[in-house]
Scaffold this motif. Structure first.
Motif, PDB file in Angstrom:
ATOM      1  N   GLU A  34       0.830  -1.210   0.000  1.00  0.00           N
ATOM      2  CA  GLU A  34       0.000   0.000   0.000  1.00  0.00           C
ATOM      3  C   GLU A  34       0.863   1.259   0.000  1.00  0.00           C
ATOM      4  O   GLU A  34       0.526   2.251  -0.648  1.00  0.00           O
ATOM      5  CB  GLU A  34      -0.949  -0.032   1.189  1.00  0.00           C
ATOM      6  CG  GLU A  34      -1.974  -1.144   1.074  1.00  0.00           C
ATOM      7  CD  GLU A  34      -2.720  -1.420   2.369  1.00  0.00           C
ATOM      8  OE1 GLU A  34      -2.479  -0.733   3.384  1.00  0.00           O
ATOM      9  OE2 GLU A  34      -3.545  -2.349   2.356  1.00  0.00           O
ATOM     10  N   GLU A  37       2.182   1.855  -3.490  1.00  0.00           N
ATOM     11  CA  GLU A  37       1.104   2.425  -4.302  1.00  0.00           C
ATOM     12  C   GLU A  37       0.875   3.895  -3.974  1.00  0.00           C
ATOM     13  O   GLU A  37       0.674   4.722  -4.859  1.00  0.00           O
ATOM     14  CB  GLU A  37      -0.176   1.612  -4.116  1.00  0.00           C
ATOM     15  CG  GLU A  37      -0.058   0.226  -4.711  1.00  0.00           C
ATOM     16  CD  GLU A  37      -1.232  -0.677  -4.425  1.00  0.00           C
ATOM     17  OE1 GLU A  37      -2.079  -0.334  -3.561  1.00  0.00           O
ATOM     18  OE2 GLU A  37      -1.304  -1.740  -5.064  1.00  0.00           O
ATOM     19  N   HIS A  48      -3.600   8.044  -5.063  1.00  0.00           N
ATOM     20  CA  HIS A  48      -3.080   6.717  -5.389  1.00  0.00           C
ATOM     21  C   HIS A  48      -4.176   5.695  -5.652  1.00  0.00           C
ATOM     22  O   HIS A  48      -4.042   4.853  -6.528  1.00  0.00           O
ATOM     23  CB  HIS A  48      -2.118   6.219  -4.305  1.00  0.00           C
ATOM     24  CG  HIS A  48      -2.780   5.789  -3.039  1.00  0.00           C
ATOM     25  ND1 HIS A  48      -3.205   6.684  -2.087  1.00  0.00           N
ATOM     26  CD2 HIS A  48      -3.109   4.561  -2.597  1.00  0.00           C
ATOM     27  CE1 HIS A  48      -3.756   6.017  -1.096  1.00  0.00           C
ATOM     28  NE2 HIS A  48      -3.721   4.728  -1.372  1.00  0.00           N
ATOM     29  N   LEU A  52      -4.151   3.991  -9.384  1.00  0.00           N
ATOM     30  CA  LEU A  52      -3.858   2.574  -9.553  1.00  0.00           C
ATOM     31  C   LEU A  52      -5.097   1.734  -9.823  1.00  0.00           C
ATOM     32  O   LEU A  52      -5.005   0.538 -10.062  1.00  0.00           O
ATOM     33  CB  LEU A  52      -3.066   2.065  -8.362  1.00  0.00           C
ATOM     34  CG  LEU A  52      -1.674   2.727  -8.316  1.00  0.00           C
ATOM     35  CD1 LEU A  52      -0.937   2.359  -7.046  1.00  0.00           C
ATOM     36  CD2 LEU A  52      -0.852   2.354  -9.527  1.00  0.00           C
ATOM     37  N   LEU A  80       5.775  -0.884 -10.170  1.00  0.00           N
ATOM     38  CA  LEU A  80       4.579  -1.646 -10.516  1.00  0.00           C
ATOM     39  C   LEU A  80       4.911  -3.117 -10.762  1.00  0.00           C
ATOM     40  O   LEU A  80       4.183  -4.013 -10.333  1.00  0.00           O
ATOM     41  CB  LEU A  80       3.901  -1.046 -11.748  1.00  0.00           C
ATOM     42  CG  LEU A  80       3.185   0.287 -11.545  1.00  0.00           C
ATOM     43  CD1 LEU A  80       2.825   0.901 -12.881  1.00  0.00           C
ATOM     44  CD2 LEU A  80       1.951   0.106 -10.670  1.00  0.00           C
ATOM     45  N   ARG A  99      -1.275  -4.956 -11.827  1.00  0.00           N
ATOM     46  CA  ARG A  99       0.002  -4.231 -11.722  1.00  0.00           C
ATOM     47  C   ARG A  99       0.951  -4.620 -12.855  1.00  0.00           C
ATOM     48  O   ARG A  99       1.671  -3.775 -13.380  1.00  0.00           O
ATOM     49  CB  ARG A  99       0.652  -4.471 -10.367  1.00  0.00           C
ATOM     50  CG  ARG A  99      -0.142  -3.948  -9.184  1.00  0.00           C
ATOM     51  CD  ARG A  99      -0.343  -2.430  -9.219  1.00  0.00           C
ATOM     52  NE  ARG A  99      -1.245  -2.023  -8.162  1.00  0.00           N
ATOM     53  CZ  ARG A  99      -2.516  -1.683  -8.362  1.00  0.00           C
ATOM     54  NH1 ARG A  99      -3.027  -1.651  -9.574  1.00  0.00           N
ATOM     55  NH2 ARG A  99      -3.281  -1.345  -7.344  1.00  0.00           N
TER      56      ARG A  99
END
Length: 122
Positions: A34, A37, A48, A52, A80, A99
């Protein structure tokens, strides 16, 4: 010159935060994922969660529009890709595939390779 210094400072801060967070993530701490990200969103100056959640091509479009895309593409691509691998190890195939697709789109659009570790992230 001032803008270049600013971008280099942002990249340095991003790299340090991502290195720490990836280490936690690879140790099985989902909070590390997290944080990576969050850092990606921050470097792109986007929320974010929104950034994402975007389809791979839309993420690339947002990177271009942010004006930071060329400067940070290799870092975002690598982060990623690493997230994809960590999510796969955690058994979260959905996030892993998302991702990976985002990393691939960034790599293709900005001509970078997710296997190349940016110097600041080594």
């Amino acid at each position: 010159m001032l803008q270049r210094d600013y971008v280099l400072e942002l990249i340095g801060q991003f790299a340090e935060a991502v290195k720490r967070a990836l280490k936690r993530a690879k140790a099985g701490d989902r909070g590390g994922c997290e944080e990576v990200e969050r850092q990606i969103g921050d470097i792109l100056e986007l929320d974010h969660a929104t950034a994402l959640a975007l389809a791979p091509d839309s993420l690339v479009t947002m990177m271009v529009l942010s004006g930071m895309g060329d400067s940070v593409a290799s870092y975002v691509c690598y982060a990623l890709d690493q997230l994809s691998q960590v999510y796969a190890q955690m058994g979260d195939e959905d996030l892993s595939h998302i991702r990976a697709a985002q990393a691939k789109a960034v790599a293709e659009s900005f001509d970078c390779d997710s296997a190349d570790i940016p110097e600041e992230l080594k």
